[in-house]
Enzyme design. Structure first.
Site, PDB file in Angstrom:
ATOM      1  N   ASP A 184      -9.278  -6.511  -3.035  1.00 16.43           N
ATOM      2  CA  ASP A 184      -8.836  -5.331  -2.288  1.00 16.43           C
ATOM      3  C   ASP A 184      -9.997  -4.349  -2.146  1.00 16.43           C
ATOM      4  OD1 ASP A 184      -7.611  -2.954  -1.355  1.00 16.43           O
ATOM      5  OD2 ASP A 184      -5.717  -3.520  -2.289  1.00 16.43           O
TER       6      ASP A 184
ATOM      7  N   SER B 109       0.843  -1.199   0.000  1.00 17.55           N
ATOM      8  CA  SER B 109       0.000   0.000   0.000  1.00 17.55           C
ATOM      9  C   SER B 109       0.881   1.254   0.000  1.00 17.55           C
ATOM     10  CB  SER B 109      -0.948  -0.033   1.198  1.00 17.55           C
ATOM     11  OG  SER B 109      -1.943   0.966   1.093  1.00 17.55           O
TER      12      SER B 109
ATOM     13  N   HIS C 260      -7.015  -6.142   0.982  1.00 19.76           N
ATOM     14  CA  HIS C 260      -5.940  -5.167   1.074  1.00 19.76           C
ATOM     15  C   HIS C 260      -4.858  -5.589   2.056  1.00 19.76           C
ATOM     16  CE1 HIS C 260      -4.134  -1.298   0.381  1.00 19.76           C
ATOM     17  NE2 HIS C 260      -4.077  -1.041   1.676  1.00 19.76           N
TER      18      HIS C 260
END
Length: 317
Positions: A243, A159, A275
């Site tokens: 995600d 991320s 995610h």
């Protein structure tokens, strides 16, 4: 009719003003979340709780900010790769220890975990320019160590950490052997358009349409799509197709952009990956994918004493 049109225009203008005010005033709080709601800033556990060999490392960024980090050694005799691990935007490095424990066990590697400024025990306040300095300080530290193979430093970023890692890899083409990106966004500009849909026409990254008039007020754009085009090292893209925060299309766009300039790119997706849990839901295939990538692009240099006997416990105490 004219009255309705005026009301519509004023309403749209009011929403834009409110959105702009929120974007300017609260953007750091939206991008950087060092403390999870309801939890203290302190580390909930330390590596010793999971029976990991580690040392506390204190660094100074180029602007003088004092940073905390953990160096986790696989074993005293192991000269395997060293993963420079960059976390997501929320919480602290202790919240990633279970993932890192499994990473060390499966990949036979050391791991260096950096607390960004303003996170964990590090001083300062997070920003793109500041965290870029933090990442460079972490890499410079690793390059000075005598107890690792400095030719096998691999960046791993998930991320926000992927955006951080991509910038560091681009800036250090001869010091990092490979880059691994997981569930990373194309840019914070694009994510702002997702989080605030009514501003999508006025904000966005290099691939977005519209005038993008509000891009200038974003202080941490993290334009990963532009950065990956300049990364020279091999890149592995790990994408969780479920995600719920970053659209999986972002990872595909990053790969498509990178592969235009870099033939050593590989894209692997995981059907059930969300995610934060792709490393769990991906199972053995997830770790085997990384292992094969490291074998190809950060291979072990054979020597008479290069054996790595695992000291990572299968089950944490």
């Amino acid at each position: 009719m004219v009255g309705w049109l005026k009301a519509l225009v004023y309403g749209a203008g009011g929403m834009a003003v409110v959105g702009l005010a929120a974007l300017v005033a609260l953007q750091e709080r939206l991008v950087y979340v060092p403390v999870l709601p309801g939890l203290p800033r302190a580390y909930p556990i330390k590596p010793s709780r999971l029976r990991l060999i580690y040392e506390d490392v204190w660094l100074r960024a180029a602007d003088g900010v004092r940073l905390h980090s953990w160096f986790l050694r696989h074993s005293p005799t192991c000269r395997g790769p060293t993963i420079l691990f960059f976390q997501e935007n929320a919480g602290n490095i202790a919240h990633r220890l279970e993932c890192v424990r499994l990473m060390m066990q499966r990949l036979q590697c050391n791991v260096f975990m950096l607390s960004y400024r303003g996170y964990g025990e590090s001083e300062g306040y997070p920003s793109q320019s500041g965290i870029t300095k933090d990442a460079q300080a972490a890499l410079d530290h690793l390059l000075q160590r005598k107890d690792i193979d400095t030719s096998r430093i691999v960046i791993f970023g998930r991320s926000l950490g992927g955006a951080v890692g991509a910038v560091l890899a681009k800036n250090n083409p001869d010091k990092v052997s490979a880059l691994i990106l997981e569930n990373t966004f194309t840019s914070i500009l694009d994510m702002a358009g997702i989080m605030l849909p009514f501003l999508r026409w006025f904000i966005g990254g290099s691939s977005a349409k519209g005038p993008k008039l509000l891009n200038c007020v974003v202080r941490s754009p993290w334009s990963t799509l532009d950065v990956v085009a300049e990364v020279k090292q091999p890149i592995l893209f790990l994408s969780g197709l479920q995600d719920e925060l970053v659209p999986p299309s972002h990872m595909r766009m990053l790969y498509d952009k990178a592969v235009e300039h870099n033939r050593n790119c590989r894209f692997v997706d995981f059907l059930n990956g969300m995610h934060m849990d792709t490393w769990i839901s991906g199972g053995d295939r997830y770790w085997r994918t990384i292992e094969l990538f490291l074998d190809q692009y950060s291979p072990e240099v054979q020597s008479s004493d290069a054996s790595c006997t695992s000291e990572i416990a299968d089950d944490a105490a």
